[in-house]
Design an enzyme around this catalytic site. Structure first.
Site, short mmCIF file in Angstrom:
data_model
loop_
_atom_site.label_atom_id
_atom_site.label_comp_id
_atom_site.label_asym_id
_atom_site.label_seq_id
_atom_site.Cartn_x
_atom_site.Cartn_y
_atom_site.Cartn_z
N SER A 46 0.82 -1.21 0.00
CA SER A 46 0.00 0.00 0.00
C SER A 46 0.86 1.26 0.00
O SER A 46 0.38 2.34 -0.32
CB SER A 46 -0.91 0.02 1.23
N HIS A 83 -2.62 -3.56 -5.94
CA HIS A 83 -3.03 -3.11 -4.61
C HIS A 83 -4.54 -3.13 -4.43
O HIS A 83 -5.26 -2.33 -5.02
CB HIS A 83 -2.49 -1.69 -4.35
N GLU A 122 -5.66 -1.14 -7.68
CA GLU A 122 -4.66 -0.32 -8.35
C GLU A 122 -3.63 -1.23 -9.02
O GLU A 122 -3.03 -2.07 -8.34
CB GLU A 122 -3.97 0.61 -7.35
N ASN A 166 -4.41 6.20 -1.69
CA ASN A 166 -3.79 6.68 -0.44
C ASN A 166 -3.20 8.08 -0.62
O ASN A 166 -3.06 8.83 0.34
CB ASN A 166 -2.73 5.71 0.05
#
Length: 506
Positions: free
Chosen positions: A121, A142, A154, A192
């Site tokens: 991550s 991800h 992702e 993120n």
């Protein structure tokens, strides 16, 4: 010829690894589980079988389908047992050295055409692949927790990752029922990265003592329309998870002001007030339920109200306020300058109440500002100046409670609460587009699916008005001189050219 993926090895059978395994077997792929901890893979296999049978009991699919899916699952006793997999996904501890070592081990075992993927991550895919002799077959893959419900993944291209591998993982994602979003190998990737503004601005607002944390949560929820406020979410995620991520992204971007972590989260992290898992965070959970939320009380109807003089920059804002005040029988002053007894109500963007009073050249003792960025429907935010007469603040609170809708009255701040939060969310989305991390479409869809926002960050700019967002950012930058508010050139150019953010050229 495109790469065919049928057999998938998963290393690390924690929540993420097991979740990936579930969607893989449910889409007809063979999955081999491996975990370094003895018995962990067997436990995960049993748990997955139980999960699928429970879903079958609930009528989600037949028991025959559940049995068929479970039959796709097998256990590897050692890494060598993964040698004939088409794809191996590692979902182990977030430690660069350990991941690098694992990739080297796998490279020596698997067939030449096999893909090696990391569910990291926060770590660089290029760094994870750095010691491999064939870094071009390493990619980021991800997923988000819980994997079966979070329908986005992702696909991250390291510096050396081959295009056909990115394509193969993209196609696999769709087969597994997840929306793939392609991202460059940058700190935080898309989701993120884009999520930084949501919490960091809330912590900055709290740190400036603008309003209590529960009021910020209320404005985010009832005003903006998020499912949870940033402090509720922080308590749920845990400060031991979220604070190190914020520090990591900040340092990976070489102390870029936009990602500055908060002293508040650092203090709570050190004090072990991590949230739900320790019983105490911003809220108190020791009784089992969330405690510490203060429900706003409605201000009673007054016998007499002052007349109201309106200061607005947009004709729509004037219409909204006039309609509301007329419906509630509040007298509106139509004169060029306000009377000495008037409540001066200013719908402003990006500035504090003092700056608004000076710009309109009116008495600050009479000024209360209102945030109309999200309208008047569900919640209102009011902001007096430091010297506003208490009776005028009280009158404004009562006026905006007359229809039973709650209002938050905050201390002076540039951009209220919602304007700061939304401007930063939109600006960061624009900056991610400027960096070429992903396409505008993928940035929007990733954030909606991965973070549950009502709109993607860039399309939100169009919904609110990109020109308004730019004005908020410009004014906040001018007043605070804080570089984290500086507008993205990507946003500024499109506003200057009158282009929509989403449908303009990429």
């Amino acid at each position: 010829m495109s790469i065919q993926i049928q057999k998938i090895g998963i290393i690390g059978v924690g929540t993420m690894g097991a979740g990936i395994a579930q969607i893989a077997i449910q889409s007809g792929h063979d999955v081999v589980l491996f975990d370094a901890k003895a018995g962990a893979a067997e436990q995960a296999q049993e748990k997955l079988a139980k999960t699928l049978n429970t879903l079958a009991d609930k009528g989600k699919f037949s028991h025959e389908k559940a049995a068929e899916d479970i039959a796709h699952l097998s256990i590897a006793q050692q890494l060598e047992d993964l040698k004939d997999c088409d794809l191996i996904v590692e979902a182990i501890i977030e430690n660069l050295e350990i991941k690098q070592k694992l990739m080297q081990q796998l490279e020596a075992l698997v067939k030449p055409e096999a893909i090696l993927a990391s569910n990291t991550s926060s770590l660089s895919i290029s760094a994870i692949a750095a010691n491999c002799s064939q870094p071009e077959r390493v990619a980021g893959y991800h997923f988000f927790n819980p994997v079966p419900l979070m329908k986005v993944v992702e696909v991250i291209e390291g510096f050396n990752t081959r295009a056909d591998i990115v394509q193969a993982l993209t196609q696999l994602s769709t087969k597994m029922g997840h929306r793939p979003v392609k991202a460059k190998d940058t700190p935080g990737f898309i989701i993120n990265h884009a999520g930084r503004a949501f919490g960091s601005e809330a912590y900055a607002i709290l740190n400036e003592n603008v309003t209590p944390f529960y009021e910020i949560d209320r404005i985010y929820r009832d005003g903006i329309g998020f499912k949870m406020g940033p402090f509720e979410l922080g308590d749920l995620t845990g400060m031991d998870v979220s604070h190190p991520v914020s520090e990591s992204i900040y340092h990976q971007y070489y102390e870029e002001a936009r990602y500055r972590p908060s002293v508040i989260t650092r203090q709570r992290f050190i004090a072990n007030q991590l949230g739900r898992k320790t019983g105490k965070g911003f809220y108190d959970y020791t009784s089992g339920n969330k405690q510490g939320d203060v429900i706003p009380t409605l201000v009673e109807k007054l016998e007499q109200y002052p007349s109201v003089w309106l200061g607005t920059e947009y004709s729509k804002d004037r219409q909204v306020l006039e309609q509301y005040l007329q419906q509630n029988n509040i007298q509106i002053e139509q004169t060029e300058t306000p009377s000495a007894d008037a409540l001066i109500l200013i719908a402003t963007y990006g500035e504090d109440a003092t700056s608004a009073a000076i710009r309109y050249q009116v008495a600050p003792q009479q000024v209360v500002c209102i945030d109309l960025l999200y309208g008047l429907n569900k919640h209102r935010t009011l902001m007096p100046t430091l010297v506003t007469k208490p009776e005028l603040t009280h009158a404004a609170q009562s006026i905006f409670n007359l229809d039973g809708v709650t209002a938050s009255t905050i201390q002076e701040s540039v951009g209220f609460v919602a304007q700061r939060a939304l401007a930063m969310i939109v600006n960061l989305g624009c900056d991610i587009a400027q960096q070429g991390v992903a396409t505008v479409e993928d940035i929007n869809i990733a954030v909606k699916l991965g973070l549950g926002y009502p709109h993607g960050p860039i399309e939100w700019g169009d919904v609110l008005g990109a020109e308004k967002i730019l004005k908020i950012l410009d004014r906040m930058t001018a007043i605070t001189r804080d570089q984290r508010y500086r507008p993205s050139p990507w946003l500024r150019r499109r506003v200057q050219l009158g282009l929509a953010l989403v449908h303009s050229t990429h």
